[in-house]
Design a protein around this motif. Structure first.
Motif, mmCIF file in Angstrom:
data_model
loop_
_atom_site.group_PDB
_atom_site.id
_atom_site.type_symbol
_atom_site.label_atom_id
_atom_site.label_comp_id
_atom_site.label_asym_id
_atom_site.label_seq_id
_atom_site.Cartn_x
_atom_site.Cartn_y
_atom_site.Cartn_z
ATOM 1 N N GLY A 105 38.071 30.264 36.140
ATOM 2 C CA GLY A 105 39.290 29.514 36.091
ATOM 3 C C GLY A 105 40.122 30.018 37.200
ATOM 4 N N ASP A 106 41.390 29.861 37.173
ATOM 5 C CA ASP A 106 42.336 30.271 37.944
ATOM 6 C C ASP A 106 43.348 31.301 37.379
ATOM 7 O OD1 ASP A 106 44.480 30.866 39.832
ATOM 8 O OD2 ASP A 106 44.733 28.875 40.427
ATOM 9 N N LEU A 107 43.134 32.548 37.734
ATOM 10 C CA LEU A 107 43.888 33.839 37.147
ATOM 11 C C LEU A 107 44.832 34.336 38.093
ATOM 12 C CD1 LEU A 107 40.663 35.756 35.666
ATOM 13 C CD2 LEU A 107 42.359 34.284 34.402
ATOM 14 N N ARG A 108 45.454 33.555 38.945
ATOM 15 C CA ARG A 108 46.554 33.881 39.754
ATOM 16 C C ARG A 108 47.747 34.048 39.024
ATOM 17 N NH1 ARG A 108 46.020 29.828 44.595
ATOM 18 N NH2 ARG A 108 45.507 28.471 42.846
ATOM 19 N N GLY A 109 47.867 33.242 37.883
ATOM 20 C CA GLY A 109 49.159 33.244 37.302
ATOM 21 C C GLY A 109 49.093 34.235 36.189
ATOM 22 N N SER A 110 48.049 34.998 36.039
ATOM 23 C CA SER A 110 48.009 36.169 35.359
ATOM 24 C C SER A 110 48.143 37.486 36.369
ATOM 25 C CB SER A 110 46.523 36.371 34.496
ATOM 26 O OG SER A 110 46.496 35.376 33.524
ATOM 27 N N GLY A 111 48.353 37.482 37.573
ATOM 28 C CA GLY A 111 48.477 38.326 38.439
ATOM 29 C C GLY A 111 47.204 38.987 38.933
ATOM 30 N N LEU A 112 46.133 38.066 39.147
ATOM 31 C CA LEU A 112 45.079 38.617 39.677
ATOM 32 C C LEU A 112 44.826 37.798 40.819
ATOM 33 C CD1 LEU A 112 44.765 39.751 36.700
ATOM 34 C CD2 LEU A 112 42.132 39.520 37.071
ATOM 35 N N ALA A 113 43.894 38.286 41.895
ATOM 36 C CA ALA A 113 43.573 37.620 43.074
ATOM 37 C C ALA A 113 41.971 37.613 43.125
ATOM 38 C CB ALA A 113 44.180 38.372 44.295
ATOM 39 N N LEU A 114 41.723 36.434 43.590
ATOM 40 C CA LEU A 114 40.136 35.886 43.725
ATOM 41 C C LEU A 114 39.519 37.092 44.675
ATOM 42 C CD1 LEU A 114 37.729 34.544 42.475
ATOM 43 C CD2 LEU A 114 38.178 32.642 44.116
ATOM 44 N N ALA A 115 38.493 37.694 44.340
ATOM 45 C CA ALA A 115 37.628 38.474 45.318
ATOM 46 C C ALA A 115 36.281 38.049 45.620
ATOM 47 C CB ALA A 115 37.389 39.779 44.830
ATOM 48 N N GLY A 116 35.958 36.899 44.908
ATOM 49 C CA GLY A 116 34.686 36.231 45.447
ATOM 50 C C GLY A 116 33.833 35.963 44.143
ATOM 51 N N HIS A 117 32.581 35.340 44.571
ATOM 52 C CA HIS A 117 31.394 34.868 43.612
ATOM 53 C C HIS A 117 30.135 35.630 44.074
ATOM 54 C CE1 HIS A 117 34.589 31.881 41.910
ATOM 55 N NE2 HIS A 117 34.610 31.599 43.066
ATOM 56 N N PRO A 118 30.306 36.804 44.117
ATOM 57 C CA PRO A 118 29.006 37.421 44.396
ATOM 58 C C PRO A 118 27.864 37.357 43.680
ATOM 59 C CG PRO A 118 30.279 39.146 43.471
ATOM 60 C CD PRO A 118 31.245 37.863 43.418
ATOM 61 N N PRO A 119 26.455 37.314 44.154
ATOM 62 C CA PRO A 119 25.238 37.164 43.534
ATOM 63 C C PRO A 119 24.709 38.311 42.442
ATOM 64 C CG PRO A 119 24.508 37.454 45.716
ATOM 65 C CD PRO A 119 26.169 37.441 45.512
ATOM 66 N N LEU A 120 24.491 38.022 41.306
ATOM 67 C CA LEU A 120 23.947 39.114 40.433
ATOM 68 C C LEU A 120 22.422 38.908 40.927
ATOM 69 C CD1 LEU A 120 23.692 40.913 37.897
ATOM 70 C CD2 LEU A 120 22.849 39.011 36.826
ATOM 71 N N MET A 121 21.891 40.261 41.118
ATOM 72 C CA MET A 121 20.342 40.141 41.785
ATOM 73 C C MET A 121 19.533 41.123 40.925
ATOM 74 S SD MET A 121 20.898 40.629 45.866
ATOM 75 C CE MET A 121 19.335 40.067 46.318
ATOM 76 N N LEU A 122 18.523 40.782 40.435
ATOM 77 C CA LEU A 122 17.593 41.396 39.498
ATOM 78 C C LEU A 122 16.365 41.746 40.102
ATOM 79 C CD1 LEU A 122 16.817 41.858 36.468
ATOM 80 C CD2 LEU A 122 15.772 39.648 36.784
ATOM 81 N N ARG A 123 15.784 42.947 39.860
ATOM 82 C CA ARG A 123 14.399 43.301 40.006
ATOM 83 C C ARG A 123 13.594 43.829 38.941
ATOM 84 N NH1 ARG A 123 11.025 47.683 41.098
ATOM 85 N NH2 ARG A 123 9.465 47.737 42.946
ATOM 86 N N LEU A 124 12.432 43.136 38.582
ATOM 87 C CA LEU A 124 11.552 43.329 37.349
ATOM 88 C C LEU A 124 10.812 44.745 37.890
ATOM 89 C CD1 LEU A 124 10.719 39.892 36.667
ATOM 90 C CD2 LEU A 124 12.383 41.470 35.146
ATOM 91 N N PRO A 125 10.341 45.700 36.788
ATOM 92 C CA PRO A 125 9.487 46.905 37.306
ATOM 93 C C PRO A 125 8.254 46.408 37.688
ATOM 94 C CG PRO A 125 9.968 46.522 34.887
ATOM 95 C CD PRO A 125 10.962 45.353 35.418
ATOM 96 N N GLN A 126 7.876 45.214 37.125
ATOM 97 C CA GLN A 126 6.419 44.885 37.563
ATOM 98 C C GLN A 126 6.158 44.566 39.206
ATOM 99 O OE1 GLN A 126 8.401 43.563 35.311
ATOM 100 N NE2 GLN A 126 7.423 43.490 33.129
ATOM 101 N N ILE A 127 7.256 44.437 39.759
ATOM 102 C CA ILE A 127 7.153 43.942 41.114
ATOM 103 C C ILE A 127 6.821 44.885 41.990
ATOM 104 C CG2 ILE A 127 8.446 43.401 43.222
ATOM 105 C CD1 ILE A 127 10.244 41.652 41.480
ATOM 106 N N THR A 128 5.741 44.860 42.844
ATOM 107 C CA THR A 128 5.265 46.103 43.687
ATOM 108 C C THR A 128 6.117 45.975 45.114
ATOM 109 O OG1 THR A 128 2.913 46.050 42.387
ATOM 110 C CG2 THR A 128 3.115 46.985 44.749
#
Length: 266
Positions: A105-128
């Protein structure tokens, strides 16, 4: 027909976020919990303020620089309510990152500023994947001098202007190595790249990846990220990617899973 898929009346239906649910219920749950552990582990070991409940975890390592201080929701609850709890439970004037797996939601009223929506990235150990090549010597940190080298690269290479001029101990203290592993890439005796791995909930989280300008284009970022990614070779690894880092991580076998939300308390 619809009633045939309904559970028996009164049956408890797991949402995936109950406190007593196994971390491995889902990879996203594991990713949330490893980030929550990252948020508190260093502060707890250093005797700095930290707090953890069923709903969120947070720690304050320093008075300057939001990157040193994290708050991570552990359940999809009211983000503004968590921010209010943070103000009660942790030092009220410290900056921090609010890193959420859910839209906040919008947290500016709580004193925060939006930095962005970065992706979570995942690497499985089976990947060669072929380990990346670099002309730097990548070494795991084992002492205070190496930790200071890693911190210098993080502050000056990331960069973190609010922590400049560099003074060792703002991000890393010796007890940090009791809970996380750190690597530095050297050109001779000159530290030029760094990355950190932290393990919890069956996942490895890769953080604090930074490269000095003199090492860019030399495979340095990929090499230290690879060292952190494979620190626990049987575990999946996750990271929150920057725009510049995404192509590097994709070449290492990371996949974009979903976007998270990052707010900053300046």
């Amino acid at each position: 027909m619809a009633s045939s898929i309904l559970p028996p009346e009164g049956e408890t239906l797991a949402t995936g976020w109950e406190p007593d649910l196994a971390p491995a219920d889902s990879l996203i749950r594991q990713a949330v919990l490893v980030h929550a552990s990252w948020a508190v582990d260093a502060a707890r070991r250093a005797g700095k303020p930290w707090y953890e409940s069923d709903t969120w975890a947070g720690g304050i390592l320093g008075e300057r620089g939001a990157l040193t201080n994290w708050v991570v929701p552990k359940q999809p609850v009211d983000p503004a309510g968590i921010v209010a709890e943070v103000a009660r439970e942790l030092p009220g004037d410290a900056p921090y990152l609010f890193v959420s797996a859910w839209p906040a939601g919008d947290l500016r009223g709580s004193g925060l500023a939006l930095a962005g929506h970065p992706p979570l990235m995942l690497r499985l150990p089976q990947i060669t994947t072929t380990p990346p090549a670099t002309d730097l010597a990548v070494r795991q940190v084992t002492d205070a001098d190496g930790l200071a080298d890693a911190e210098r690269v993080l502050v000056e290479g990331y960069p973190l202007p609010e922590l400049q001029p560099f003074r060792a101990g703002a991000v890393y203290v010796p007890s940090f190595l009791d809970g996380s592993a750190v690597w530095v890439g050297y050109d001779g005796d000159v530290p030029l790249a760094t990355a950190t791995a932290h393990s919890a909930a069956g996942l490895t989280v890769v953080e604090n990846v930074a490269v000095m300008p003199a090492a860019r284009g030399r495979g340095a970022g990929a090499a230290v990220t690879w060292a952190a990614t494979t620190a626990y070779p049987d575990q999946p690894a996750v990271l929150i990617a920057s725009d510049d880092g995404q192509p590097v991580y994709q070449r290492l076998g990371y996949l974009r899973v979903e976007r998270w939300t990052v707010w900053v308390r300046p």
